[in-house]
Design a protein around this motif. Structure first.
Motif, PDB file in Angstrom:
ATOM      1  N   LEU A 173       0.827  -1.215   0.000  1.00 14.20           N
ATOM      2  CA  LEU A 173       0.000   0.000   0.000  1.00 14.20           C
ATOM      3  C   LEU A 173       0.860   1.264   0.000  1.00 14.20           C
ATOM      4  O   LEU A 173       0.354   2.374  -0.039  1.00 14.20           O
ATOM      5  N   GLY A 174       2.188   1.087   0.084  1.00 20.19           N
ATOM      6  CA  GLY A 174       3.096   2.237   0.107  1.00 20.19           C
ATOM      7  C   GLY A 174       2.864   3.095   1.335  1.00 20.19           C
ATOM      8  O   GLY A 174       2.650   4.307   1.224  1.00 20.19           O
ATOM      9  N   ALA A 175       2.906   2.462   2.504  1.00 19.59           N
ATOM     10  CA  ALA A 175       2.609   3.182   3.758  1.00 19.59           C
ATOM     11  C   ALA A 175       3.521   4.383   3.964  1.00 19.59           C
ATOM     12  O   ALA A 175       4.687   4.372   3.559  1.00 19.59           O
ATOM     13  N   THR A 176       2.974   5.416   4.592  1.00 22.76           N
ATOM     14  CA  THR A 176       3.786   6.581   4.906  1.00 22.76           C
ATOM     15  C   THR A 176       4.717   6.238   6.066  1.00 22.76           C
ATOM     16  O   THR A 176       5.853   6.710   6.141  1.00 22.76           O
ATOM     17  N   ARG A 177       4.223   5.378   6.940  1.00 20.75           N
ATOM     18  CA  ARG A 177       4.925   5.087   8.178  1.00 20.75           C
ATOM     19  C   ARG A 177       4.267   3.909   8.865  1.00 20.75           C
ATOM     20  O   ARG A 177       3.071   3.673   8.660  1.00 20.75           O
ATOM     21  N   VAL A 178       5.035   3.197   9.687  1.00 20.02           N
ATOM     22  CA  VAL A 178       4.492   2.071  10.433  1.00 20.02           C
ATOM     23  C   VAL A 178       4.793   2.266  11.918  1.00 20.02           C
ATOM     24  O   VAL A 178       5.917   2.617  12.282  1.00 20.02           O
ATOM     25  N   ILE A 179       3.772   2.079  12.750  1.00 20.92           N
ATOM     26  CA  ILE A 179       3.985   2.195  14.197  1.00 20.92           C
ATOM     27  C   ILE A 179       3.509   0.904  14.854  1.00 20.92           C
ATOM     28  O   ILE A 179       2.371   0.479  14.642  1.00 20.92           O
ATOM     29  N   LEU A 180       4.385   0.287  15.630  1.00 21.69           N
ATOM     30  CA  LEU A 180       4.013  -0.925  16.347  1.00 21.69           C
ATOM     31  C   LEU A 180       3.926  -0.617  17.834  1.00 21.69           C
ATOM     32  O   LEU A 180       4.927  -0.220  18.446  1.00 21.69           O
ATOM     33  N   GLY A 181       2.746  -0.795  18.396  1.00 25.29           N
ATOM     34  CA  GLY A 181       2.580  -0.551  19.824  1.00 25.29           C
ATOM     35  C   GLY A 181       2.737  -1.835  20.613  1.00 25.29           C
ATOM     36  O   GLY A 181       2.038  -2.820  20.356  1.00 25.29           O
ATOM     37  N   VAL A 182       3.670  -1.810  21.554  1.00 26.76           N
ATOM     38  CA  VAL A 182       3.857  -2.967  22.443  1.00 26.76           C
ATOM     39  C   VAL A 182       3.728  -2.499  23.896  1.00 26.76           C
ATOM     40  O   VAL A 182       3.341  -1.363  24.152  1.00 26.76           O
ATOM     41  N   ASP A 183       4.052  -3.376  24.857  1.00 26.44           N
ATOM     42  CA  ASP A 183       3.853  -3.016  26.268  1.00 26.44           C
ATOM     43  C   ASP A 183       5.150  -2.640  26.977  1.00 26.44           C
ATOM     44  O   ASP A 183       5.210  -2.625  28.201  1.00 26.44           O
ATOM     45  N   VAL A 184       6.195  -2.384  26.209  1.00 20.88           N
ATOM     46  CA  VAL A 184       7.455  -1.885  26.770  1.00 20.88           C
ATOM     47  C   VAL A 184       7.904  -0.697  25.903  1.00 20.88           C
ATOM     48  O   VAL A 184       7.330  -0.471  24.832  1.00 20.88           O
TER      49      VAL A 184
ATOM     50  N   GLU B 275       8.509   2.351  13.733  1.00 17.34           N
ATOM     51  CA  GLU B 275       8.876   2.636  15.114  1.00 17.34           C
ATOM     52  C   GLU B 275       8.117   1.698  16.052  1.00 17.34           C
ATOM     53  O   GLU B 275       6.937   1.409  15.834  1.00 17.34           O
ATOM     54  N   ILE B 276       8.818   1.213  17.061  1.00 22.27           N
ATOM     55  CA  ILE B 276       8.178   0.373  18.086  1.00 22.27           C
ATOM     56  C   ILE B 276       8.060   1.227  19.334  1.00 22.27           C
ATOM     57  O   ILE B 276       9.072   1.734  19.841  1.00 22.27           O
ATOM     58  N   VAL B 277       6.821   1.430  19.790  1.00 18.76           N
ATOM     59  CA  VAL B 277       6.608   2.322  20.933  1.00 18.76           C
ATOM     60  C   VAL B 277       5.772   1.648  22.011  1.00 18.76           C
ATOM     61  O   VAL B 277       5.136   0.621  21.768  1.00 18.76           O
ATOM     62  N   ASN B 278       5.767   2.278  23.181  1.00 16.53           N
ATOM     63  CA  ASN B 278       4.986   1.736  24.290  1.00 16.53           C
ATOM     64  C   ASN B 278       3.549   2.253  24.229  1.00 16.53           C
ATOM     65  O   ASN B 278       3.260   3.380  24.631  1.00 16.53           O
ATOM     66  N   ALA B 279       2.649   1.395  23.732  1.00 24.48           N
ATOM     67  CA  ALA B 279       1.246   1.805  23.616  1.00 24.48           C
ATOM     68  C   ALA B 279       0.510   1.595  24.936  1.00 24.48           C
ATOM     69  O   ALA B 279      -0.641   1.992  25.069  1.00 24.48           O
ATOM     70  N   ALA B 280       1.177   0.978  25.893  1.00 26.39           N
ATOM     71  CA  ALA B 280       0.549   0.790  27.210  1.00 26.39           C
ATOM     72  C   ALA B 280       0.656   2.068  28.035  1.00 26.39           C
ATOM     73  O   ALA B 280      -0.038   2.216  29.035  1.00 26.39           O
ATOM     74  N   ARG B 281       1.557   2.960  27.650  1.00 20.59           N
ATOM     75  CA  ARG B 281       1.672   4.266  28.324  1.00 20.59           C
ATOM     76  C   ARG B 281       0.708   5.244  27.677  1.00 20.59           C
ATOM     77  O   ARG B 281       0.848   5.546  26.476  1.00 20.59           O
ATOM     78  N   PRO B 282      -0.254   5.750  28.443  1.00 15.01           N
ATOM     79  CA  PRO B 282      -1.234   6.663  27.868  1.00 15.01           C
ATOM     80  C   PRO B 282      -0.583   7.841  27.149  1.00 15.01           C
ATOM     81  O   PRO B 282       0.369   8.434  27.648  1.00 15.01           O
ATOM     82  N   GLY B 283      -1.076   8.133  25.953  1.00 12.97           N
ATOM     83  CA  GLY B 283      -0.634   9.325  25.224  1.00 12.97           C
ATOM     84  C   GLY B 283       0.456   9.100  24.197  1.00 12.97           C
ATOM     85  O   GLY B 283       0.594   9.887  23.258  1.00 12.97           O
ATOM     86  N   ILE B 284       1.239   8.035  24.354  1.00 14.84           N
ATOM     87  CA  ILE B 284       2.365   7.823  23.422  1.00 14.84           C
ATOM     88  C   ILE B 284       1.862   7.577  21.996  1.00 14.84           C
ATOM     89  O   ILE B 284       2.322   8.206  21.039  1.00 14.84           O
ATOM     90  N   LEU B 285       0.900   6.688  21.860  1.00 17.64           N
ATOM     91  CA  LEU B 285       0.405   6.380  20.519  1.00 17.64           C
ATOM     92  C   LEU B 285      -0.231   7.622  19.885  1.00 17.64           C
ATOM     93  O   LEU B 285      -0.040   7.898  18.702  1.00 17.64           O
ATOM     94  N   LYS B 286      -0.950   8.382  20.684  1.00 11.91           N
ATOM     95  CA  LYS B 286      -1.579   9.604  20.163  1.00 11.91           C
ATOM     96  C   LYS B 286      -0.520  10.561  19.612  1.00 11.91           C
ATOM     97  O   LYS B 286      -0.665  11.108  18.514  1.00 11.91           O
ATOM     98  N   ARG B 287       0.569  10.736  20.372  1.00  6.53           N
ATOM     99  CA  ARG B 287       1.631  11.625  19.909  1.00  6.53           C
ATOM    100  C   ARG B 287       2.257  11.092  18.620  1.00  6.53           C
ATOM    101  O   ARG B 287       2.555  11.840  17.694  1.00  6.53           O
TER     102      ARG B 287
END
Ligand code: ATP
Ligand code: IP8
Length: 262
Positions: A162-173, A235-247
């Motif tokens: 699909l030619g993504a602009t970006r990929v974000i993977l939310g994990v618990d760390v 990017e692999i980010v902590n989606a268990a921390r409120p607000g990170i995914l939104k940012r």
């Protein structure tokens, strides 16, 4: 229609220590955070304590060996459908017009890899402004009879096609560490992984926190590195921390581990 692709890790939306335990509050919060995304969005989710224990019990990832696995394939898919229903419900409640897409109905899989996928309907949904929701699943496999496609492999395939602009993977760390941060206090966050530092990082990585039939964290990075080579940042980010995914979906970078070519 180049979309942003976000994976909600099974570790964030389920309790991996308890079978079929969905984290309702986290899911509600994450759906609200995803609603901040501007532009086309594809959501993918993992199996967590729904898909993995069932797939593992019937050894679906190992391919077809005996008739009892037929029920295993059926039950694994059903477990994933149940988790998917929670995800779609939450997204809808947050105002996102989410729609589930069943992988086994559109992907051709052989020897555990997606060889092709009919994506015209997904493209049309994106064009209309809907949010396609896909998930790791048990699927028929032209080589081995049956196999498991991880949400991570799926994200990479979708991002490429699909030619993504970006990929974000939310994990618990907070991202990728030198060692499993849940088991080793001396674990250090790795802010960026490149093909160059990956062999060193890969050596130290720990095992996943529960029955994981798709290879855990090391496999995640391996899949994402193939995207980096195509110029699609992940990017692999902590989606268990409120607000990170939104940012992150609002355009911020560097809140976790970036997977780049360096
Ligand atoms: P799923 O595959 O069900 O979607 P997920 O994508 O959310 O799950 P996992 O594959 O379980 O995530 O990876 C997250 C887990 O990996 C964390 O809970 C962490 O304890 C574990 N882990 C092991 N080694 C590492 C490491 N080196 N760095 C970061 N996390 C690690
Ligand atoms: O949790 C695997 O997807 P993942 C899904 O992203 C199943 O590895 C069915 C185990």
């Amino acid at each position: 229609m180049r979309p942003l692709i976000v994976k909600l890790g099974g570790s964030v939306i389920t309790d991996k220590r308890r079978k079929f335990a969905v984290k309702q509050a986290a899911l509600k919060r994450l759906a609200g955070e995803l609603a901040a995304a501007k532009g086309p969005l594809v959501v993918v989710h993992g199996g967590g304590s729904f898909g993995h224990p069932v797939a593992s019990r019937y050894n679906i990832a190992g391919g077809y060996e005996s008739e009892r696995q037929l029920m295993g394939l059926s039950l694994t898919h059903r477990a994933m459908e149940k988790l998917n229903a929670y995800v779609v419900d939450s997204l809808q409640k947050a105002g996102l017009p989410a729609i589930a897409i069943q992988l086994s109905a559109c992907a051709v899989v052989s020897d555990g890899r997606i060889r092709s996928m009919e994506l015209a309907p997904v493209r049309k949904l994106l064009e209309l402004g809907l949010v396609p929701v896909l998930y790791g699943d048990a699927v028929p496999d032209l080589g081995r009879g049956m196999s498991i496609i991880s949400g991570d492999q799926l994200v990479v395939h979708l991002a490429r096609e699909l030619g993504a602009t970006r990929v974000i993977l939310g994990v618990d760390v907070d991202g990728i560490y030198t060692l499993d941060p849940r088991k080793h206090r001396e674990a250090r966050l790795v802010p960026a992984i490149t093909p160059k530092n990956w062999p060193g990082v890969a050596k130290s990585l720990g095992a996943p926190g529960g029955p994981d039939v798709t290879g855990g964290i090391a496999n995640k990075v391996r899949e994402l590195l193939t995207l980096a080579e195509l110029g699609i940042e992940a990017e692999i980010v902590n989606a268990a921390r409120p607000g990170i995914l939104k940012r992150e979906v609002s355009g911020e970078r560097g809140l976790g581990t970036r997977i780049t070519t360096g």
